[in-house]
Design a protein around this motif. Structure first.
Motif, PDB file in Angstrom:
ATOM      1  N   GLN A 228      -9.086 -18.780 -57.136  1.00  0.00           N
ATOM      2  CA  GLN A 228      -9.895 -17.981 -58.262  1.00  0.00           C
ATOM      3  C   GLN A 228      -9.996 -19.053 -59.442  1.00  0.00           C
ATOM      4  OE1 GLN A 228     -11.215 -15.670 -59.880  1.00  0.00           O
ATOM      5  NE2 GLN A 228     -11.259 -14.055 -58.145  1.00  0.00           N
ATOM      6  N   GLU A 229     -10.834 -19.413 -59.916  1.00  0.00           N
ATOM      7  CA  GLU A 229     -11.342 -20.360 -60.918  1.00  0.00           C
ATOM      8  C   GLU A 229     -10.207 -20.284 -62.216  1.00  0.00           C
ATOM      9  OE1 GLU A 229     -12.969 -23.188 -60.594  1.00  0.00           O
ATOM     10  OE2 GLU A 229     -12.859 -23.952 -62.614  1.00  0.00           O
ATOM     11  N   LEU A 230     -10.235 -19.020 -62.460  1.00  0.00           N
ATOM     12  CA  LEU A 230      -9.411 -18.677 -63.650  1.00  0.00           C
ATOM     13  C   LEU A 230      -8.141 -19.045 -63.689  1.00  0.00           C
ATOM     14  CD1 LEU A 230      -9.860 -17.216 -66.870  1.00  0.00           C
ATOM     15  CD2 LEU A 230     -11.736 -17.813 -65.407  1.00  0.00           C
ATOM     16  N   ILE A 231      -7.162 -19.411 -62.411  1.00  0.00           N
ATOM     17  CA  ILE A 231      -5.946 -19.670 -62.243  1.00  0.00           C
ATOM     18  C   ILE A 231      -5.708 -21.018 -63.003  1.00  0.00           C
ATOM     19  CG2 ILE A 231      -5.513 -18.416 -60.387  1.00  0.00           C
ATOM     20  CD1 ILE A 231      -5.223 -20.773 -58.665  1.00  0.00           C
ATOM     21  N   LYS A 232      -6.843 -21.519 -63.366  1.00  0.00           N
ATOM     22  CA  LYS A 232      -6.723 -23.104 -63.932  1.00  0.00           C
ATOM     23  C   LYS A 232      -6.161 -22.974 -65.090  1.00  0.00           C
ATOM     24  CE  LYS A 232     -10.381 -25.344 -61.425  1.00  0.00           C
ATOM     25  NZ  LYS A 232     -11.751 -25.761 -61.439  1.00  0.00           N
ATOM     26  N   ALA A 233      -6.076 -21.647 -65.882  1.00  0.00           N
ATOM     27  CA  ALA A 233      -5.733 -21.473 -67.432  1.00  0.00           C
ATOM     28  C   ALA A 233      -4.100 -21.464 -67.081  1.00  0.00           C
ATOM     29  CB  ALA A 233      -5.939 -19.838 -67.674  1.00  0.00           C
ATOM     30  N   PHE A 234      -3.664 -21.577 -66.187  1.00  0.00           N
ATOM     31  CA  PHE A 234      -2.054 -21.647 -65.825  1.00  0.00           C
ATOM     32  C   PHE A 234      -1.694 -22.878 -65.101  1.00  0.00           C
ATOM     33  CE2 PHE A 234      -3.078 -16.903 -65.512  1.00  0.00           C
ATOM     34  CZ  PHE A 234      -1.699 -16.397 -66.021  1.00  0.00           C
ATOM     35  N   ASN A 235      -2.680 -23.782 -65.696  1.00  0.00           N
ATOM     36  CA  ASN A 235      -2.536 -25.147 -65.145  1.00  0.00           C
ATOM     37  C   ASN A 235      -2.322 -25.299 -63.543  1.00  0.00           C
ATOM     38  OD1 ASN A 235      -2.544 -27.597 -66.187  1.00  0.00           O
ATOM     39  ND2 ASN A 235      -0.291 -27.703 -66.893  1.00  0.00           N
ATOM     40  N   LYS A 236      -3.037 -24.591 -62.686  1.00  0.00           N
ATOM     41  CA  LYS A 236      -3.227 -24.682 -61.659  1.00  0.00           C
ATOM     42  C   LYS A 236      -4.662 -25.098 -60.906  1.00  0.00           C
ATOM     43  CE  LYS A 236       0.454 -21.969 -60.277  1.00  0.00           C
ATOM     44  NZ  LYS A 236       1.689 -22.702 -60.098  1.00  0.00           N
ATOM     45  N   TRP A 237      -4.882 -26.614 -60.825  1.00  0.00           N
ATOM     46  CA  TRP A 237      -6.003 -27.008 -60.304  1.00  0.00           C
ATOM     47  C   TRP A 237      -6.418 -27.415 -59.205  1.00  0.00           C
ATOM     48  CZ3 TRP A 237      -8.874 -27.525 -65.042  1.00  0.00           C
ATOM     49  CH2 TRP A 237      -8.118 -27.446 -66.184  1.00  0.00           C
ATOM     50  N   GLU A 238      -5.581 -27.416 -58.077  1.00  0.00           N
ATOM     51  CA  GLU A 238      -5.759 -27.689 -56.922  1.00  0.00           C
ATOM     52  C   GLU A 238      -6.380 -26.441 -55.971  1.00  0.00           C
ATOM     53  OE1 GLU A 238      -5.788 -30.815 -56.099  1.00  0.00           O
ATOM     54  OE2 GLU A 238      -4.811 -31.158 -57.819  1.00  0.00           O
ATOM     55  N   GLU A 239      -7.273 -26.743 -54.916  1.00  0.00           N
ATOM     56  CA  GLU A 239      -7.890 -25.715 -54.168  1.00  0.00           C
ATOM     57  C   GLU A 239      -6.704 -24.647 -53.726  1.00  0.00           C
ATOM     58  OE1 GLU A 239     -11.654 -27.949 -52.935  1.00  0.00           O
ATOM     59  OE2 GLU A 239     -11.279 -26.393 -51.342  1.00  0.00           O
ATOM     60  N   ASP A 240      -5.638 -25.303 -53.251  1.00  0.00           N
ATOM     61  CA  ASP A 240      -4.895 -24.309 -52.505  1.00  0.00           C
ATOM     62  C   ASP A 240      -3.925 -23.866 -53.332  1.00  0.00           C
ATOM     63  OD1 ASP A 240      -5.939 -24.779 -50.063  1.00  0.00           O
ATOM     64  OD2 ASP A 240      -4.801 -26.454 -49.350  1.00  0.00           O
ATOM     65  N   ASP A 241      -3.782 -24.244 -54.702  1.00  0.00           N
ATOM     66  CA  ASP A 241      -2.863 -23.680 -55.602  1.00  0.00           C
ATOM     67  C   ASP A 241      -2.735 -22.035 -55.548  1.00  0.00           C
ATOM     68  OD1 ASP A 241      -1.747 -26.129 -56.672  1.00  0.00           O
ATOM     69  OD2 ASP A 241      -2.747 -26.223 -58.624  1.00  0.00           O
ATOM     70  N   ILE A 242      -1.472 -21.506 -55.702  1.00  0.00           N
ATOM     71  CA  ILE A 242      -1.156 -20.120 -55.546  1.00  0.00           C
ATOM     72  C   ILE A 242      -0.527 -19.672 -57.188  1.00  0.00           C
ATOM     73  CG2 ILE A 242      -0.234 -18.339 -54.658  1.00  0.00           C
ATOM     74  CD1 ILE A 242      -0.293 -19.554 -52.062  1.00  0.00           C
ATOM     75  N   LEU A 243      -1.210 -18.854 -57.557  1.00  0.00           N
ATOM     76  CA  LEU A 243      -0.674 -18.162 -59.051  1.00  0.00           C
ATOM     77  C   LEU A 243       0.073 -17.078 -58.708  1.00  0.00           C
ATOM     78  CD1 LEU A 243      -0.319 -17.857 -62.095  1.00  0.00           C
ATOM     79  CD2 LEU A 243      -2.383 -16.647 -61.910  1.00  0.00           C
ATOM     80  N   LYS A 244       1.450 -16.871 -59.025  1.00  0.00           N
ATOM     81  CA  LYS A 244       2.233 -15.839 -58.595  1.00  0.00           C
ATOM     82  C   LYS A 244       2.467 -14.960 -59.943  1.00  0.00           C
ATOM     83  CE  LYS A 244       4.294 -17.377 -54.529  1.00  0.00           C
ATOM     84  NZ  LYS A 244       5.195 -17.094 -53.533  1.00  0.00           N
ATOM     85  N   ILE A 245       2.335 -13.922 -60.332  1.00  0.00           N
ATOM     86  CA  ILE A 245       2.750 -13.426 -61.606  1.00  0.00           C
ATOM     87  C   ILE A 245       3.830 -12.249 -60.953  1.00  0.00           C
ATOM     88  CG2 ILE A 245       2.219 -11.877 -63.544  1.00  0.00           C
ATOM     89  CD1 ILE A 245      -0.773 -13.095 -63.595  1.00  0.00           C
ATOM     90  N   PRO A 246       5.035 -12.509 -61.602  1.00  0.00           N
ATOM     91  CA  PRO A 246       6.198 -11.466 -61.253  1.00  0.00           C
ATOM     92  C   PRO A 246       5.752 -10.159 -61.825  1.00  0.00           C
ATOM     93  CG  PRO A 246       7.129 -13.417 -62.230  1.00  0.00           C
ATOM     94  CD  PRO A 246       5.603 -13.427 -62.541  1.00  0.00           C
ATOM     95  N   ILE A 247       6.559  -9.211 -61.067  1.00  0.00           N
ATOM     96  CA  ILE A 247       6.252  -7.736 -61.502  1.00  0.00           C
ATOM     97  C   ILE A 247       8.130  -7.073 -61.503  1.00  0.00           C
ATOM     98  CG2 ILE A 247       5.437  -5.306 -61.325  1.00  0.00           C
ATOM     99  CD1 ILE A 247       3.276  -6.730 -59.572  1.00  0.00           C
ATOM    100  N   ILE A 248       8.278  -6.911 -62.917  1.00  0.00           N
ATOM    101  CA  ILE A 248       9.687  -6.173 -62.892  1.00  0.00           C
ATOM    102  C   ILE A 248       9.756  -4.745 -63.190  1.00  0.00           C
ATOM    103  CG2 ILE A 248      10.646  -8.574 -63.663  1.00  0.00           C
ATOM    104  CD1 ILE A 248      10.776  -7.375 -66.410  1.00  0.00           C
ATOM    105  N   HIS A 249      10.901  -4.127 -62.828  1.00  0.00           N
ATOM    106  CA  HIS A 249      11.046  -2.851 -62.988  1.00  0.00           C
ATOM    107  C   HIS A 249      10.984  -2.505 -64.706  1.00  0.00           C
ATOM    108  CE1 HIS A 249      12.441   1.199 -62.402  1.00  0.00           C
ATOM    109  NE2 HIS A 249      13.390   1.104 -63.528  1.00  0.00           N
TER     110      HIS A 249
END
Ligand SMILES: CSCCC(=O)C(=O)COP(=O)(O)O
Ligand SMILES: [Zn+2]
Length: 211
Positions: A121-142
């Motif tokens: 997803q192009e917008l993961i670049k906002a999280f400084n993830k620039w590589e094609e294989d980069d994965i953005l993980k957003i944790p979910i807490i209770h």
């Protein structure tokens, strides 16, 4: 003093922008901006206010314990401890918390997994993830009702100067080195959540896709 006024205006401007998006429903949400590092002091929204209004009682200055620096009738946000975790553990300069329908629904759909991931997803670049294989993980807490417990669970995911954590059926807290960066991360997160919800309408089986 000049620094305090500058930071106040900066946070007030961010508050106005988020308000235009209608991200402060029912007095929800809270915002903070660091004013000094040593001693740690930051401006935080006053609790229970309608954050769509701009007044000179919108924020108050708190210390390294989250207590008001000066005597005031205003109460710091109920979630001040979460902002405090960010400023104690990182070099972040601004932290934003909003409740939206999209972030709440995403947090419920993916809550049992403890995270939502995005790849390609192009917008993961906002999280400084620039590589094609980069994965953005957003944790979910209770969503612990006891705020010190919530802050401890939140703290486990506060490791870098920028980040985002979803609180299940509650909202999202994001942070960045400054207000611009924090807002960028918030907007990118909400874009990704909206995208994911739209995608699931057309491709429900995507829910079972493991990244
Ligand atoms: C009515 S919203 C419930 C409290 C909350 O989650 C929130 O974000 C606002 O709390 P605050 O004390 O910062 O006004
Ligand atoms: Zn909240």
């Amino acid at each position: 003093m000049i620094m305090l006024e500058e930071r106040w205006r900066e946070l007030a401007d961010v508050k106005d922008e988020l308000s235009e998006r209608d991200w402060f429903m029912g007095t929800s949400g809270n915002l903070a901006i660091k004013v000094s590092h040593q001693p740690l002091q930051f401006l935080v929204t006053a609790s229970g206010k309608d954050k769509r209004k701009r007044t000179n009682e919108d924020f108050l200055l708190v210390d390294e314990f989250g207590h008001p620096v000066e005597e005031t009738h205003l109460k710091p946000s109920a979630e001040t401890l979460l902002h405090l975790e960010i400023y104690q553990k990182t070099n972040a300069g601004c932290s934003l918390h909003v409740h939206t329908i999209d972030n709440n629904v995403i947090s419920e759909i993916y809550g049992d997994r403890g995270e939502i991931t995005f790849k390609g997803q192009e917008l993961i670049k906002a999280f400084n993830k620039w590589e094609e294989d980069d994965i953005l993980k957003i944790p979910i807490i209770h969503n612990f009702a006891h705020i010190p417990t919530l802050a401890r669970a939140f703290s486990e995911h506060v490791k870098e100067d920028t980040g985002a954590v979803l609180i299940r059926n509650h909202g999202i807290t994001v942070w960045g080195r400054n207000a611009f960066e924090a807002k960028k991360i918030l907007e990118a997160s909400e874009f990704l959540f909206r995208y994911q919800l739209r995608l699931l309408e057309y491709k429900p089986y995507q829910l079972f896709k493991v990244v």
